[in-house]
Design an enzyme around this catalytic site. Structure first.
Site, PDB file in Angstrom:
ATOM      1  N   GLY A  23       0.832  -1.200   0.000  1.00 27.33           N
ATOM      2  CA  GLY A  23       0.000   0.000   0.000  1.00 27.33           C
ATOM      3  C   GLY A  23       0.863   1.245   0.000  1.00 27.33           C
ATOM      4  N   VAL A  24       0.233   2.369  -0.305  1.00 28.80           N
ATOM      5  CA  VAL A  24       0.931   3.657  -0.331  1.00 28.80           C
ATOM      6  C   VAL A  24       0.167   4.632   0.548  1.00 28.80           C
ATOM      7  CG1 VAL A  24       1.774   5.552  -1.755  1.00 28.80           C
ATOM      8  CG2 VAL A  24       1.766   3.227  -2.674  1.00 28.80           C
ATOM      9  N   GLY A  25       0.875   5.256   1.498  1.00 22.25           N
ATOM     10  CA  GLY A  25       0.247   6.211   2.399  1.00 22.25           C
ATOM     11  C   GLY A  25       0.803   7.606   2.204  1.00 22.25           C
ATOM     12  N   PHE A  27       2.979   9.209   3.978  1.00 25.89           N
ATOM     13  CA  PHE A  27       4.394   9.393   4.292  1.00 25.89           C
ATOM     14  C   PHE A  27       5.307   8.412   3.573  1.00 25.89           C
ATOM     15  CE2 PHE A  27       1.720  10.100   8.084  1.00 25.89           C
ATOM     16  CZ  PHE A  27       1.710  11.482   8.046  1.00 25.89           C
ATOM     17  N   LYS A  29       5.589   4.176   1.506  1.00 26.01           N
ATOM     18  CA  LYS A  29       5.003   2.908   1.096  1.00 26.01           C
ATOM     19  C   LYS A  29       5.061   1.880   2.223  1.00 26.01           C
ATOM     20  CE  LYS A  29       6.416   3.463  -3.755  1.00 26.01           C
ATOM     21  NZ  LYS A  29       7.205   2.871  -4.863  1.00 26.01           N
ATOM     22  N   ASP A 139      -8.652   7.195  15.968  1.00 25.21           N
ATOM     23  CA  ASP A 139      -8.920   7.131  14.524  1.00 25.21           C
ATOM     24  C   ASP A 139      -9.362   5.727  14.130  1.00 25.21           C
ATOM     25  OD1 ASP A 139      -9.163   8.188  11.957  1.00 25.21           O
ATOM     26  OD2 ASP A 139      -7.117   7.645  11.410  1.00 25.21           O
TER      27      ASP A 139
END
Length: 552
Positions: A23-25, A27, A29, A139
């Site tokens: 996944g990629v966020g 800040f 990967k 969250d």
């Protein structure tokens, strides 16, 4: 400070070889990684130092690391290690293969009530653990709940957490608006735990209904709905769970349900596994596991005192301490998973013969040494049955008398640790198919050709394991299939029933640390003529050298 290296064209950081991107966020990967020695899969979050500084989230990242290092709970993603380089931080975390709960709900829709309750019980247990350690998640949402291979919930992403102290109130508004409590979006003071309860109520609603209780593309309208606390309750929801939802989604935080209220609710208590809320919590007990220490010693060829010093030093970056916790966590994950599945669906056959035995993932019963009690059930309901992928279709399977391999009554972890040690000593190269299945090769110093074989650890009976040796010959595979097989294709290591086309020859039993015994036989595939180059002899020499090294 570690440095990035190349390993077969892939990036290697510390003892981990990085693979595909998960996944990629914001800040950076998240990539899958594999520990070189143990073969354990991990998730590696890569955080770019410059991006962290530019977004002014240094404090956020530090909180995430600090909180994750504290936690050891079966339904919270674990942080094993943080590796630092001049350009990046690498957070080595527990890997789960089932993806996000959000994606699961989007794909399958609402979940059956019993399954929703099971997942919600796990989530609430993890939240209770956080709160008891004075941490509020803040969250919680289906995107931050991951699923493992057995469909168990694992809470991730503690970056927005705050340490919670007595008498201290939180004033920061953060998180996702659809799941945020009214006091959060209104900017009012809140203590912390009650905002997680609200978010848990939204998650439970999503599980049961497949939609969100408060949703609108227009954010001001969404906030108005959340502040009003009015949501639709479908007719198919039973009255008991509806009352629980209304109690959890109370606008007034003082009237909102607490974890104690939820635990005492009749709907929540149904089929509640005892390990989720133990009377005497022992998740963070500081007891040293002697067997795990020995396993680390074997894998890293070090002394017990070195491992103990690493554990007592309190340095979470120490490689021996990291390996120790990897061993403990992987063993505990399987044990805990089996415990609560057995409570509702006991496995059949030989699993019942020895209640203390748990089959690790990747370890298969030997296809020709299956106990006659194991038979196909009409439908495998227990996830542990999925581990037994080679059940015989008929009880009248002819048993092979000879195998090429090593038979042992040691624990599978110990057997594989010895195999890794021996292969390293012999300069073998290997690829891990899974924790108990390897593809190995060695270069012939005279001819320059590679000799390849497959090593597979099988379960023979309740107390015995067989490390089976099988020749892998690319030319033989090509003759049998009519096409060439890539060198690293897993098809070359597929399971085949070993049948001897040569005269079987037995060898004297060898002792491996007083527990392993070996016997040699032919395991070559039939009806394929031997090729030039003495591949068969090279294979047997390779086997003999490995067995000899193991016997020392």
């Amino acid at each position: 400070m570690a440095e990035k290296q190349k390993h077969d064209g892939r990036v290697k950081i510390g003892h981990y070889v990085l693979g595909d991107t998960l996944g990629v966020g914001t800040f950076g990967k998240v990539k899958i990684g594999e520990h070189q020695l143990t073969g354990h899969k991990v998730a590696v979050k890569i955080l770019n130092r410059q991006k962290i500084r530019s977004l002014d989230v240094v404090g956020k990242i530090k909180r995430e690391i600090q909180n994750l290092k504290l936690f050891r709970h079966p339904h919270i993603i674990k942080l094993y290690q943080v590796i630092s380089t001049p350009t990046d931080f690498f957070m080595v975390m527990e890997y789960v293969s089932g993806g996000e709960l959000f994606d699961y709900i989007c794909k399958h829709g609402r979940v059956e009530e019993m399954e929703a309750r099971r997942l919600f019980q796990q989530i609430l247990s993890a939240v209770d653990y956080c709160h008891r350690h004075m941490v509020v998640h803040r969250d919680l949402k289906p995107e931050n709940v991951l699923l493992d291979a057995q469909m168990n919930a694992k809470i991730a992403d503690f970056g927005l957490s705050n340490m919670m102290s007595d008498g201290e109130f939180l004033r920061t508004s953060c998180g996702s608006p659809n799941y945020a409590a009214p006091e959060v979006i209104s900017g009012r003071l809140y203590a912390g735990p009650e905002v997680d309860i609200w978010s848990c109520g939204v998650i439970l609603y999503a599980l049961l209904c497949g939609t969100l209780p408060f949703d609108d593309e227009h954010v001001p309208t969404l906030f108005k709905k959340i502040r009003g606390g009015v949501f639709y309750i479908p007719e198919y929801l039973n009255r008991s769970v509806a009352t629980l939802l209304m109690h959890m989604l109370q606008v007034d935080p003082l009237k909102r349900a607490t974890i104690k209220d939820i635990r005492e609710h009749e709907w929540f208590k149904q089929d509640l596994p005892s390990y989720l809320f133990p009377e005497d919590p022992s998740y963070d007990a500081n007891v040293i596991d002697d067997e795990a220490v020995k396993e680390v010693c074997e894998k890293f060829e070090c002394t017990e005192s070195e491992v103990m010093n690493s554990l007592y030093s309190g340095d979470p970056q120490d490689q021996l301490a990291v390996a120790y916790h990897l061993v403990i966590d992987n063993r505990r994950i399987m044990n805990q998973a089996s415990e609560f599945y057995l409570a509702s669906s006991p496995p059949t056959g030989s699993f019942m013969d020895d209640s203390a035995m748990h089959i690790p993932p990747g370890l298969k019963p030997h296809p020709e040494r299956m106990p006659p009690l194991i038979a196909d059930s009409p439908k495998a309901r227990c996830p542990l049955d999925a581990l037994n992928t080679t059940k015989p279709k008929s009880l009248a399977v002819k048993k092979a008398k000879w195998h090429l391999g090593i038979r042992s009554q040691s624990k599978p972890y110990d057997i594989m640790a010895e195999v890794y040690r021996a292969m390293k000593q012999l300069d073998f190269e290997w690829k891990v198919v899974n924790a108990y299945h390897l593809r190995v090769r060695r270069k012939n110093p005279v001819t320059g050709n590679y000799v390849k074989m497959s090593l597979q650890l099988y379960l023979v009976d309740n107390r015995s394991y067989l490390l089976d040796f099988k020749s892998i010959d690319d030319e033989v595979l090509e003759q049998r299939s009519g096409s060439s097989t890539p060198q690293r294709s897993c098809s070359a290591a597929g399971l085949h029933r070993p049948r001897s086309s040569l005269d079987s020859v037995t060898a004297e039993s060898h002792s491996l640390s007083g527990s392993l015994s070996g016997s040699l036989t032919g395991s070559m595939l039939p009806s394929v003529p031997p090729r030039l180059g003495s591949h068969t002899m090279d294979f047997f020499e390779m086997c003999a050298s490995l067995i000899t090294t193991l016997a020392r």
